[in-house]
Every structure is written in C-alpha cells, then in structure tokens.
Design an enzyme around this catalytic site. Sequence first.
Site, PDB file in Angstrom:
ATOM      1  N   HIS A   1      -9.954  49.940  54.633  1.00  0.00           N
ATOM      2  CA  HIS A   1     -10.797  48.768  54.913  1.00  0.00           C
ATOM      3  C   HIS A   1     -10.200  47.781  55.917  1.00  0.00           C
ATOM      4  O   HIS A   1     -10.934  46.940  56.444  1.00  0.00           O
ATOM      5  CB  HIS A   1     -11.094  47.967  53.628  1.00  0.00           C
ATOM      6  CG  HIS A   1     -11.875  48.715  52.597  1.00  0.00           C
ATOM      7  ND1 HIS A   1     -13.103  49.281  52.850  1.00  0.00           N
ATOM      8  CD2 HIS A   1     -11.607  48.993  51.286  1.00  0.00           C
ATOM      9  CE1 HIS A   1     -13.556  49.872  51.748  1.00  0.00           C
ATOM     10  NE2 HIS A   1     -12.660  49.711  50.785  1.00  0.00           N
TER      11      HIS A   1
ATOM     12  N   ASP B   1     -10.597  56.827  43.300  1.00  0.00           N
ATOM     13  CA  ASP B   1     -11.538  55.995  42.550  1.00  0.00           C
ATOM     14  C   ASP B   1     -12.916  56.649  42.459  1.00  0.00           C
ATOM     15  O   ASP B   1     -13.837  56.087  41.864  1.00  0.00           O
ATOM     16  CB  ASP B   1     -11.628  54.578  43.142  1.00  0.00           C
ATOM     17  CG  ASP B   1     -11.783  54.566  44.648  1.00  0.00           C
ATOM     18  OD1 ASP B   1     -11.939  55.646  45.257  1.00  0.00           O
ATOM     19  OD2 ASP B   1     -11.742  53.453  45.227  1.00  0.00           O
TER      20      ASP B   1
ATOM     21  N   ASP C   1     -12.915  58.590  49.029  1.00  0.00           N
ATOM     22  CA  ASP C   1     -12.794  57.369  48.225  1.00  0.00           C
ATOM     23  C   ASP C   1     -14.217  56.950  47.837  1.00  0.00           C
ATOM     24  O   ASP C   1     -15.156  57.172  48.597  1.00  0.00           O
ATOM     25  CB  ASP C   1     -12.137  56.300  49.117  1.00  0.00           C
ATOM     26  CG  ASP C   1     -11.741  55.027  48.383  1.00  0.00           C
ATOM     27  OD1 ASP C   1     -10.530  54.804  48.213  1.00  0.00           O
ATOM     28  OD2 ASP C   1     -12.650  54.236  48.005  1.00  0.00           O
TER      29      ASP C   1
ATOM     30  N   HIS D   1     -15.468  54.165  47.903  1.00  0.00           N
ATOM     31  CA  HIS D   1     -15.945  53.109  48.814  1.00  0.00           C
ATOM     32  C   HIS D   1     -16.150  53.648  50.233  1.00  0.00           C
ATOM     33  O   HIS D   1     -15.500  54.621  50.631  1.00  0.00           O
ATOM     34  CB  HIS D   1     -14.936  51.953  48.848  1.00  0.00           C
ATOM     35  CG  HIS D   1     -14.757  51.259  47.533  1.00  0.00           C
ATOM     36  ND1 HIS D   1     -13.706  51.553  46.678  1.00  0.00           N
ATOM     37  CD2 HIS D   1     -15.500  50.296  46.920  1.00  0.00           C
ATOM     38  CE1 HIS D   1     -13.806  50.797  45.592  1.00  0.00           C
ATOM     39  NE2 HIS D   1     -14.890  50.027  45.709  1.00  0.00           N
TER      40      HIS D   1
END
Length: 393
Positions: A157, A281, A192, A194
């Site tokens: 990110h 995750d 991931d 996200h």
Amino acid sequence: METKKRVAYFYNNEIGNYNYGKLHLMNPKRISMTHSLIVGYGVYKDLDVYTTREATKEEIMQFHDQDYVEYLSNYVSSTKIDFLRKNGCTAPIIDEEAKNDVEKKRQYGIDVQADCPGFDGVYTFSQLSTGGSIDAAHLIINNAADVAINWGGGLHHAKKGEAYGFCYVNDIVICILELLKVFPRVLYIDIDVHHGDGVEEAFFTTNRVMTVSFHEFGEDFFPGTGGLNSSGEGLGKNYAVNVPLRPGMDDESYKQLFKNVMNKVMEVFRPDVVVFQTGADSLANDKIGHFNLSIRGHGECLTYMLRFNVPVVVLGGGGYTIQNVSRCWAYETGLLVKKNLNGPIPVDDPFFHLYEKQNMLHVPIQQVENKNSKEDLNKIQEEVFKQLKEVDA
Ligand code: TV7
Ligand code: CA
Ligand code: ZN
C-alpha cells in the site's frame, strides 16, 4: 517436466522485534515465527539462506520522495525522546520538531487514524523489509536462484510520498524497478485480501508491468480501489487486472478462478519474471479479511505459478491471525522445495506456547457462506478475459 528449483530465502532476526504498538494488528513477530517453523520442520537445509540487509536511502528513493524518506529516517517517537531527555540526553534530536508537527504527520500519512503509527525503528524496519526484496531481485537477475523468498516484504500500500495501510516503504515497487533494469516484462500477482493499490498505481501507465490483484471488495472494505473496470491508462491500458470479490471465498472457487485467470495472463503477457505477493490475510479466520481459504488452497495458488518455468520472487504481505500466517508461509516455503509439510508443530519451537490450543500445522476451517455466487464469479472471469483479449504484448 518440471526441474528442481534453486530456492533462496532472505531473513534477518531483527525484523521480528519491531512493534507497531500494543493494540495494532500488524505484528512483525509473525516473520520470526515463520522462520522458526522453517527451521523446525527442516526445510532450512533445502534453501540457500541469506541474511537480509537494510536497503539504502538511495535505493528507497528510486520510488519514494526524498522529503518523505528523510522524515521517516529521522523519525523518533515521543516516548523515546522523553526517555532520552529523562536520562540526561541534551543533544539535539534531529527531527524532534518535525515529528511533533501535526501538519507533516498528516502529509506523510503517519498516525492517520492509527493505521500507520510512527514507532521506534519504523525506518530500519522498512529498510529490512525492502533490502530483502531488492536482493531477491538481484539473485534472479544474476540467475543465482529460480525462486527467491522474502517473507518480510510485500508491503503493497505504501505511496510515493506517504505511508498507507500499515505500509511505509513499498518494497514491491522497488523490487520491480530493479527487475525492470534487466527484464522487459514483469508480472505482479497479489493474493493478499486487500487490493494492491500502491503497486498498481506505480505501474498504472506502463505496459512493461502487468499487475493482477485478487481482493475483497465492497461495503467499505479497505482501500476501496481495485474495481473490475480500473484497468490501466495510456500505454498501461489493460495491464492492470483486478478481481474484486465478496466475503466467503472458499478453496474451490478461489483456486478455479485464480488458475483460469493466471493461465490466460501467462498466455497473453509472457512475463520474464513473476513477483508474487502472498498476503496471508486471505486465509480463513483472519482478523481483518473475510475469505475462507485453507493453507493448502492458498499454497496451491503459489505452486501453480511454478509450472510456467519463469523465475519467481515470493513476498509476504498482510496476515493478522499470526499463528496461521507462520503456518501458511512455512508450509509454502516447504512447497517451493517440494516438501509437503504437515503434522504437529515441533514441541521445541520457541513460539510453541502460541500454538498450544491447536498444535497442528494445518488447522480445520468452518464452512461459512460464500457470498460470491457461481454466476457472479463467471461474470467476473468473463470481464477479465475480455480485458485480456485486448492485451497485445
Ligand atoms: C498489507 N483494517 C494492509 C492492510 C491495511 C488495512 C484497516 C484496521 C485496523 C487498524 C488498527 C486496529 C484495525 C480492527 C483494519 C478506514 C480505517 C478503519 C483504525 C482503527 N484495528 C495489508 C487498513 C485498514 C490499528 N484501514 O494489505 C491500530 O481493525 O480500514 C481502514 C481505515 C481508519 C483507521 N481505523 C480503521 O494487509 C500489509 N485498519 C487497532 C489498532
Ligand atoms: Ca490482493
Ligand atoms: Zn492485506
């Protein structure tokens, strides 16, 4: 026939000692826990083990703004300053004023709503995360490894001039920039839970990097980008691939979608090297994500990419039920050297107490509702295929 891969592994014992703060969900200890399992299960012997070094400021500034990097590198927490002053330190602390400057903190994304706290050693931690990803790239470039692993990397990110979503320095972007010095085309894969927004944004307008992210999407799930029709701009048009999904993705549906999409991607893009962010995750029972993957399902996505005989840089990422993160990444390290790890956690593991409630490597997962219907998934795959048809690499 698939031949035996030379697998390199980067680790530094220091990385597990950094701390985002007591209540924070990101816990660098999971990297040390992963390492202990790798040693305990004897996978270590089949790896070329390297000690991770700290990336230099110059390397980090290949992507990040100088003022942001300088702010980070001078960061000292108020607790630490208080401690130093109480103990009679009178020397000026370089960024004492800057770090208390609320305006600067906001500008650089530090402490904004607690996601990216300023903590002691935040810069060294980021240097270690990035050093491993750079040297992993270098081993591939020098043809000294077929697979190079850095579980301390994968912080997708971080923005050019700003910390974001638990990430301060984007080791992935810097790793890809290194690879682009030698290879014409780099494929980035991100499982991931996200969206891999920082990496996507950095390469949004180039056709030399294709980014592919599978992620949970909708109902305000962070970061909110990565919709189906965000697909790159200019020369990069169609080179950003997004697979937005609802909660409850299970092994069957995820594996099938992943394999179908990646098969097509490999066919149309023909990368020289793959960078694989394997955020954990997306596993069942994560404290943030809502997918329902098993460790074996997650691992099958990684090993699926080995069949194409293209070198792979393997990076970590998110993962907030830390016992499952270490299980997953140790298991995946095993898979990369053709070992199928299972059975109980070694009793002499220094973190054994953390696994005591459930002492097996593989843990059962409850069935939860998959909010992605067959029709939804077919529709998404169809849209992605339509986009990939336009790619002319
Ligand atoms: C790669 N989700 C990073 C993923 C980054 C996710 C978020 C939290 C969170 C942070 C905490 C905390 C949390 C229970 C979960 C809009 C907000 C809502 C912070 C409380 N508990 C990766 C970032 C995401 C920090 N951020 O992809 C300290 O959850 O949703 C948001 C933003 C504002 C900030 N608040 C959450 O996996 C490594 N944060 C408890 C303490
Ligand atoms: Ca993703
Ligand atoms: Zn994540």
